[in-house]
Design an enzyme around this catalytic site. Structure first.
Site, mmCIF file in Angstrom:
data_model
loop_
_atom_site.group_PDB
_atom_site.id
_atom_site.type_symbol
_atom_site.label_atom_id
_atom_site.label_comp_id
_atom_site.label_asym_id
_atom_site.label_seq_id
_atom_site.Cartn_x
_atom_site.Cartn_y
_atom_site.Cartn_z
ATOM 1 N N ASN A 78 0.846 -1.198 0.000
ATOM 2 C CA ASN A 78 0.000 0.000 0.000
ATOM 3 C C ASN A 78 0.882 1.249 0.000
ATOM 4 O OD1 ASN A 78 0.617 -0.789 2.683
ATOM 5 N ND2 ASN A 78 -1.156 0.264 3.520
ATOM 6 N N GLU A 135 0.221 5.174 0.660
ATOM 7 C CA GLU A 135 -0.747 6.184 1.093
ATOM 8 C C GLU A 135 -0.338 7.567 0.605
ATOM 9 O OE1 GLU A 135 -1.291 5.460 5.315
ATOM 10 O OE2 GLU A 135 -2.420 3.633 4.883
ATOM 11 N N CYS A 145 -4.020 0.545 -2.522
ATOM 12 C CA CYS A 145 -3.881 -0.697 -1.757
ATOM 13 C C CYS A 145 -2.752 -1.557 -2.315
ATOM 14 C CB CYS A 145 -5.187 -1.496 -1.838
ATOM 15 S SG CYS A 145 -6.523 -0.836 -0.828
ATOM 16 N N GLU A 151 -2.909 -4.671 -3.111
ATOM 17 C CA GLU A 151 -3.382 -5.502 -4.225
ATOM 18 C C GLU A 151 -3.289 -4.732 -5.536
ATOM 19 O OE1 GLU A 151 -4.772 -4.941 -1.304
ATOM 20 O OE2 GLU A 151 -6.141 -6.532 -0.700
ATOM 21 N N CYS A 189 -10.747 -3.650 -4.309
ATOM 22 C CA CYS A 189 -9.691 -4.590 -4.721
ATOM 23 C C CYS A 189 -10.261 -5.933 -5.149
ATOM 24 C CB CYS A 189 -8.644 -4.746 -3.627
ATOM 25 S SG CYS A 189 -7.531 -3.325 -3.567
HETATM 26 N N1 THU Z 1 -5.184 -1.875 2.611
HETATM 27 C C1 THU Z 1 -4.586 -2.627 1.645
HETATM 28 O O1 THU Z 1 -3.560 -2.221 1.072
HETATM 29 N N2 THU Z 1 -5.154 -3.808 1.316
HETATM 30 C C2 THU Z 1 -6.203 -4.385 1.965
HETATM 31 O O2 THU Z 1 -6.593 -5.499 1.645
HETATM 32 C C3 THU Z 1 -6.874 -3.647 3.051
HETATM 33 C C4 THU Z 1 -6.390 -2.272 3.305
HETATM 34 C C5 THU Z 1 -4.555 -0.599 2.990
HETATM 35 C C6 THU Z 1 -5.241 0.646 2.566
HETATM 36 C C7 THU Z 1 -4.698 1.650 3.576
HETATM 37 O O3 THU Z 1 -3.439 2.127 3.131
HETATM 38 C C8 THU Z 1 -4.487 0.830 4.830
HETATM 39 O O4 THU Z 1 -4.449 -0.523 4.403
HETATM 40 C C9 THU Z 1 -5.570 1.007 5.872
HETATM 41 O O5 THU Z 1 -6.823 0.808 5.321
#
Ligand code: THU
Length: 139
Positions: free
Chosen positions: A46, A48, A57, A59, A93
């Site tokens: 991920n 941000e 994310c 994925e 995702c």
């Molecule tokens: N997040 C992911 O990257 N994948 C997931 O399956 C669930 C959530 C990330 C998004 C964000 O950066 C952090 O986790 C909190 O939601």
């Protein structure tokens, strides 16, 4: 199905990506790794953003890496998150995975110690809408 050697490789790739996660706002580092049907291995984390909705994310990162390498069909994807909870793919995702995966594709959800749950994409996204629906037929 996925053999134990492939599973270990998938887990290690996802863990390595998780270690590179850029998650200064949530503090929730996620890694994802996938195998294409041809055996290509691609990972993402991920990433941000100060403008929160612009974050992506893990994925999405793994899928982008796959597409950039020419991959188009996901056989299995593993997501690893922190803590004790299940880090299941978010709704968006699930749809991103759906674009490149059949309903029987394997979705593994892991924690630091290993795989916690195993799903098929159909279980996570039943009666889904995919490329075949746009074409007016079955997927
Ligand atoms: N997040 C992911 O990257 N994948 C997931 O399956 C669930 C959530 C990330 C998004 C964000 O950066 C952090 O986790 C909190 O939601």
């Amino acid at each position: 199905m996925i053999d134990e050697t492939s599973l270990a490789a998938l887990f290690e790739a996802a863990r390595a990506a998780q270690a590179s996660a850029y998650a200064p706002y949530s503090g929730f580092a996620v890694g994802a790794a996938l195998f294409t049907v041809e055996g290509g291995l691609h990972a993402g984390c991920n990433v941000e953003n100060a403008a929160y909705p612009s974050g992506t994310c893990a994925e999405a990162g793994a899928i982008a890496a796959m597409a950039a390498a020419g991959g188009r069909r996901i056989a299995a994807i593993l997501v690893v998150g922190p803590g004790e909870g299940l880090c299941t793919p978010c709704g968006a995702c699930r749809q991103r995975i759906r674009e490149f995966a059949a309903g029987d594709a394997v979705v593994l959800v892991a924690g630091a110690e290993g795989v916690r749950r195993r799903f098929t994409l159909d279980e996570l996204l039943p009666a889904s809408f995919g490329p075949g629906n746009l074409a007016g037929g079955a997927t």
